[in-house]
Design a protein around this motif. Structure first.
Motif, PDB file in Angstrom:
ATOM      1  N   ILE A 289      -1.791   4.874 -77.974  1.00 23.90           N
ATOM      2  CA  ILE A 289      -0.510   5.339 -77.438  1.00 23.90           C
ATOM      3  C   ILE A 289       0.370   4.164 -77.047  1.00 23.90           C
ATOM      4  N   GLU A 290      -0.201   3.183 -76.354  1.00 20.68           N
ATOM      5  CA  GLU A 290       0.595   2.057 -75.883  1.00 20.68           C
ATOM      6  C   GLU A 290       0.924   1.082 -77.002  1.00 20.68           C
ATOM      7  N   VAL A 291       0.002   0.916 -77.962  1.00 16.85           N
ATOM      8  CA  VAL A 291       0.287   0.006 -79.064  1.00 16.85           C
ATOM      9  C   VAL A 291       1.425   0.535 -79.925  1.00 16.85           C
ATOM     10  N   PHE A 292       1.488   1.846 -80.146  1.00 18.89           N
ATOM     11  CA  PHE A 292       2.540   2.420 -80.971  1.00 18.89           C
ATOM     12  C   PHE A 292       3.903   2.424 -80.270  1.00 18.89           C
ATOM     13  N   GLN A 293       3.897   2.060 -78.990  1.00 19.94           N
ATOM     14  CA  GLN A 293       5.161   1.916 -78.269  1.00 19.94           C
ATOM     15  C   GLN A 293       5.531   0.442 -78.099  1.00 19.94           C
ATOM     16  N   TRP A 294       5.131  -0.360 -79.037  1.00 23.13           N
ATOM     17  CA  TRP A 294       5.413  -1.804 -79.033  1.00 23.13           C
ATOM     18  C   TRP A 294       6.931  -2.012 -79.008  1.00 23.13           C
ATOM     19  N   PRO A 295       7.433  -2.997 -78.247  1.00 24.13           N
ATOM     20  CA  PRO A 295       6.756  -3.915 -77.339  1.00 24.13           C
ATOM     21  C   PRO A 295       6.857  -3.488 -75.886  1.00 24.13           C
ATOM     22  N   LYS A 296       6.993  -2.175 -75.648  1.00 21.94           N
ATOM     23  CA  LYS A 296       7.172  -1.713 -74.277  1.00 21.94           C
ATOM     24  C   LYS A 296       5.973  -2.061 -73.409  1.00 21.94           C
ATOM     25  N   TYR A 297       4.762  -1.891 -73.937  1.00 23.27           N
ATOM     26  CA  TYR A 297       3.551  -2.138 -73.160  1.00 23.27           C
ATOM     27  C   TYR A 297       2.773  -3.357 -73.652  1.00 23.27           C
ATOM     28  N   VAL A 298       2.930  -3.721 -74.899  1.00 19.25           N
ATOM     29  CA  VAL A 298       2.137  -4.802 -75.482  1.00 19.25           C
ATOM     30  C   VAL A 298       2.806  -6.139 -75.195  1.00 19.25           C
ATOM     31  N   ASN A 299       1.998  -7.104 -74.743  1.00 17.37           N
ATOM     32  CA  ASN A 299       2.480  -8.472 -74.544  1.00 17.37           C
ATOM     33  C   ASN A 299       2.347  -9.210 -75.875  1.00 17.37           C
ATOM     34  N   THR A 300       3.473  -9.498 -76.513  1.00 19.17           N
ATOM     35  CA  THR A 300       3.457 -10.105 -77.849  1.00 19.17           C
ATOM     36  C   THR A 300       2.795 -11.466 -77.830  1.00 19.17           C
ATOM     37  N   ALA A 301       3.046 -12.267 -76.812  1.00 18.42           N
ATOM     38  CA  ALA A 301       2.446 -13.603 -76.732  1.00 18.42           C
ATOM     39  C   ALA A 301       0.918 -13.504 -76.623  1.00 18.42           C
ATOM     40  N   THR A 302       0.437 -12.541 -75.849  1.00 17.20           N
ATOM     41  CA  THR A 302      -1.010 -12.364 -75.718  1.00 17.20           C
ATOM     42  C   THR A 302      -1.629 -11.940 -77.042  1.00 17.20           C
ATOM     43  N   PHE A 303      -0.955 -11.031 -77.745  1.00 16.83           N
ATOM     44  CA  PHE A 303      -1.483 -10.571 -79.024  1.00 16.83           C
ATOM     45  C   PHE A 303      -1.501 -11.702 -80.057  1.00 16.83           C
ATOM     46  N   VAL A 304      -0.457 -12.522 -80.075  1.00 16.14           N
ATOM     47  CA  VAL A 304      -0.420 -13.667 -80.998  1.00 16.14           C
ATOM     48  C   VAL A 304      -1.535 -14.654 -80.652  1.00 16.14           C
ATOM     49  N   ALA A 305      -1.745 -14.893 -79.370  1.00 13.89           N
ATOM     50  CA  ALA A 305      -2.830 -15.798 -78.961  1.00 13.89           C
ATOM     51  C   ALA A 305      -4.184 -15.246 -79.409  1.00 13.89           C
ATOM     52  N   SER A 306      -4.352 -13.932 -79.345  1.00 19.39           N
ATOM     53  CA  SER A 306      -5.606 -13.322 -79.789  1.00 19.39           C
ATOM     54  C   SER A 306      -5.796 -13.489 -81.294  1.00 19.39           C
ATOM     55  N   LEU A 307      -4.723 -13.287 -82.067  1.00 17.97           N
ATOM     56  CA  LEU A 307      -4.825 -13.451 -83.521  1.00 17.97           C
ATOM     57  C   LEU A 307      -5.169 -14.890 -83.885  1.00 17.97           C
ATOM     58  N   ILE A 308      -4.524 -15.841 -83.224  1.00 17.91           N
ATOM     59  CA  ILE A 308      -4.828 -17.251 -83.504  1.00 17.91           C
ATOM     60  C   ILE A 308      -6.270 -17.575 -83.135  1.00 17.91           C
ATOM     61  N   SER A 309      -6.733 -17.016 -82.042  1.00 16.35           N
ATOM     62  CA  SER A 309      -8.123 -17.258 -81.619  1.00 16.35           C
ATOM     63  C   SER A 309      -9.107 -16.688 -82.635  1.00 16.35           C
ATOM     64  N   PHE A 310      -8.853 -15.469 -83.109  1.00 16.10           N
ATOM     65  CA  PHE A 310      -9.702 -14.892 -84.153  1.00 16.10           C
ATOM     66  C   PHE A 310      -9.720 -15.781 -85.393  1.00 16.10           C
TER      67      PHE A 310
END
Length: 795
Positions: A289-310
């Motif tokens: 629910i919260e992901v599909f309401q991007w970027p209202k609830y999702v922190n874009t910087a945190t998600f990018v950091a997670s992708l780079i870490s993966f």
């Protein structure tokens, strides 16, 4: 005499066409011996007296010898030495330590410590505590295990599944104490007043509960180890453990989704005792629910950091497995015994890139450079005190409140740890003592809890890494704990800027290896449907009900499967392999001899209250008779039958053969007709049933009653029941029940072949007896063949 007849059995057999032998002439054997029944066996061998009832009761309630040896204190000097060497394995491995192991243990210890640090931070956060408590768990318990543990390669410390159990257990205790608001991350520093009037923050309260939980579970494991109670792990089968750990890995990854996407939602518990109830589906729905309401609830910087870490972890893992693993070094660089080295011999390079530690260092540098916490509104680890673990004492009220969870954690921790230890011990050809392992895990948690550590468990990934890094002894664990101590004293403050999303990625990547266990579904599908069903049930139950209630459900379902398989076991009608004394299921093979008038029946389960009804019904189906309906229909005929003609023929061996010829045609149809037919499938009327009791593990009172009724009912129907290959314990059960007094021992045989040979020869050891039937109010004594009744002379 009957005992002088010799049965000659040749394993050179021919098929139904008599054109090719079933076995080679080289395999031709000749078995030539007397035929025996249990009565004759007792004449040859003097049976020992059955112990009195009181002695049998004492033998049942007396603890077994391993338990007694754990209770008895050592009294002699040799006993003390054996006690010390058993319970302090460090004395043994240090005394036998080889100098050439030192370099490899040091390298492996440093390498494992580089894995301990990032995993400790990540799993400490997963447990609902500050990340530094994961490092505390990677310090003192590791030292204790190197002293008391028997595995050379087990890396004890933080583990994802147990960390999740700790988190749920702490939450359940808080909810039970009415402190629900302490479960929220927004109230970490809120002050609460305990029952004794002391003030404590929610964060410190969680630590107190986790420490008390570790102390309690450690005490449970120590007691279990001293009492040699490692057998409790038998309740957890391999399919159950595989399905449970796989589902737990899914739960752990789902719990990290909020950190990976930078979400701030929190799932409220539906149950006080089981906080994980339906948490997985609710978490997944909330994330979607919260992901599909991007970027209202999702922190874009945190998600990018997670992708780079993966991406970094995947690339470094490929470098480790595809490039560095292929590097070979010469023997002189690999071993200290250079004189014994051969220049042509090459060994794998013992070092690997500490990918998790590289990611942590890289993330700290980038986070500090871009001001990740303030400029990008990211969540970081925060301030961490630079010090050794502080002393902490468990609180009795929390120990009592967390006792059920402590038992569950102790069992899960032991099962996972000892499974890894056994696997590595078999691979590297040494042994581990499961009872001493219990003591080692318990002592590690008890002492560790005094230094702010939560429950430590053997890690699957770290243990495999420690073995592949070249660790040879428990000194590897000591070296790794020293490195962790250095980090706690001087370097832990550097982790302040570490993004929590990176720790979430490390947790997820560490669990991806568990998803290989999905292959077990295919394997169990090929091997056993019951094991496949157990795997699926515990997997689904753990996802829906949580790690605690899911495990309980899995254990209950596994035990229920055992009960069902005991109540509905495999049974078979047997036939004889031509020319041999080998018997097989007639439905599985074509070239099997079935003997006219003889039924061989095998029931592969204990004859107890669960299986007795199925045993009787399947035996009646195999005999094509329904004894209850048969008795109703032929009751009048039996009362009218007052005469029989016996033709006794004396064999040269002295065995009496009794032919029963009914006086009336009405009785002649009694055995072969009625509600159930006694016409044997092999042809001819059924006259003998041989029950193969070898697979019957035990017989209880209900089983004895059922067997007595079967022998009695089939005897009344003119069919003799023989019992073959029954164990001594089951024969004693029959003796105590009065079975022998009613039917005698001459129809019990040591092997199936003895019973078959006697039945095929048409011999009968039964005597005539008087049976009184009441007809029209008059007692009429008629002489009947005592089939299934009476005690006979061996002749």
């Amino acid at each position: 005499m009957a005992d002088q007849n010799e049965a000659t059995v040749e394993s050179q057999a021919v098929n139904s066409n008599d054109d090719e032998p079933l076995v080679s002439p080289r395999d031709h054997i000749l078995i030539n011996r007397l035929k025996f029944n249990e009565l004759k066996i007792e004449q040859v061998l003097t049976p020992k007296a059955i112990p009195p009832p009181l002695q049998r009761v004492l033998s049942v309630i007396t603890p077994p010898e391993p338990v007694l040896s754990g209770i008895k204190p050592p009294l002699s000097r040799s006993a003390w030495l054996r006690f010390l060497l058993t319970h302090l394995p460090i004395l043994h491995w240090m005394w036998t330590y080889k100098a050439q192991y030192l370099f490899r243990d040091i390298i492996a210890g440093i390498s494992v410590a580089m894995l301990h640090v990032p995993q400790g931070l990540a799993y400490g956060l997963l447990a609902g505590l500050d990340p530094v408590y994961g490092l505390y768990t990677s310090f003192v318990p590791v030292i204790m295990y190197s002293i008391f543990g028997t595995s050379k390669h087990l890396s004890i410390g933080t583990f994802a599944v147990v960390s999740l159990l700790i988190r749920n257990s702490v939450k359940s205790v808080l909810i039970g104490k009415g402190l629900d608001y302490c479960t929220s991350l927004n109230h970490r520093l809120a002050v609460v007043v305990l029952e004794d009037g002391s003030n404590i923050t929610c964060n410190d309260l969680k630590v107190q509960i986790a420490v008390s939980l570790a102390f309690t579970s450690g005490l449970i494991m120590v007691v279990m180890g001293l009492l040699k109670m490692g057998f409790v792990t038998l309740l957890l089968s391999d399919p159950l453990i595989s399905g449970y750990t796989t589902a737990s890995a899914v739960l752990v990854i789902s719990s990290q989704l909020s950190q990976i996407f930078g979400l701030s939602f929190q799932i409220n518990s539906l149950s006080v005792w089981f906080p994980g109830l339906l948490s997985f589906p609710r978490t997944v729905v909330e994330v979607f629910i919260e992901v599909f309401q991007w970027p209202k609830y999702v922190n874009t910087a945190t998600f990018v950091a997670s992708l780079i870490s993966f991406f970094i972890l995947i690339v470094l893992d490929i470098v480790n497995n595809k490039l560095i693993a292929r590097i070979k070094i010469c023997c002189c660089l690999y071993s200290s015994q250079k004189k014994k080295c051969h220049t042509s011999k090459r060994f794998p390079f013992p070092l690997r890139i500490p990918i998790a530690l590289v990611l942590v260092v890289f993330s700290i540098g980038v986070s500090s450079a871009i001001d990740y916490e303030h400029r990008w509104n990211g969540t970081v680890v925060g301030t961490v005190a630079t010090s050794l673990p502080p002393l902490s004492l468990p609180r009795p009220e929390f120990m009592l409140a967390s006792l059920p969870n402590a038992v569950l954690i102790a069992i899960v921790s032991f099962v996972i740890s000892v499974s890894v230890a056994d696997l590595l011990a078999k691979k590297y050809k040494y042994t581990v003592n499961s009872s001493q392992e219990l003591i080692a895990y318990g002592v590690s948690n008890v002492i560790g809890s005094l230094f702010s550590s939560y429950c430590a468990t053997g890690s699957i990934s770290r243990s495999g890494f420690q073995a592949s890094a070249g660790g040879k002894t428990q000194l590897t664990s000591l070296i790794s704990s020293i490195v962790v101590c250095v980090v706690l004293i001087s370097l832990v403050s550097l982790f302040r800027a570490l993004p929590q999303a990176v720790l979430g990625v490390i947790v997820c990547m560490g669990l991806f290896g568990m998803f290989k266990q999905f292959k077990d579904i295919v394997r169990y599908f090929r091997l056993s449907f019951a094991d496949l069903l157990a795997w699926i049930v515990v997997f689904v139950a753990t996802l829906l009900l949580g790690v605690d209630l899911g495990l309980i459900t899995g254990v209950v379902f596994s035990l229920l499967l055992v009960l069902i398989r005991t109540a509905l076991p495999y049974s078979a009608v047997l036939g004889q392999v031509p020319g041999t004394e080998i018997f097989r299921n007639i439905t599985h093979f074509d070239k099997i001899n079935t003997i006219p008038g003889l039924l061989l029946f095998r029931f592969q389960a204990p004859l107890c209250f669960l299986s007795s009804y199925v045993f009787r019904r399947r035996l009646e189906q195999a005999a094509q008779m329904d004894l209850r309906e048969w008795g109703k229909k032929n009751d009048g005929i039996l009362k009218k039958l007052v005469t029989k003609v016996f033709h006794c023929h004396e064999e040269s061996s002295g065995v009496h053969i009794v032919d029963v010829i009914p006086q009336t045609a009405e009785h002649s149809d009694m055995v072969t007709s009625g509600a159930g037919s006694a016409e044997h499938s092999a042809g001819g009327p059924l006259h003998t049933i041989v029950i193969d009791c070898a697979p019957m593990g035990f017989i209880d009172a209900v089983g004895v009653k059922t067997l007595t009724q079967i022998v009695d009912d089939f005897g009344n129907a003119g069919i003799q029941v023989m019992i073959a290959a029954m164990t001594k314990e089951n024969r004693d059960m029959l003796d105590r029940s009065g079975f022998y007094k009613k039917f005698g021992k001459e129809w019990l045989f040591p092997t199936l072949q003895d019973a078959v040979e006697l039945a095929k020869s048409g011999s009968s050891l039964l005597q005539k007896q008087d049976v009184k039937l009441e007809h029209d109010g008059i007692q009429e004594a008629i002489e009947m063949p005592p089939i299934g009744h009476g005690t006979a002379d061996m002749g």
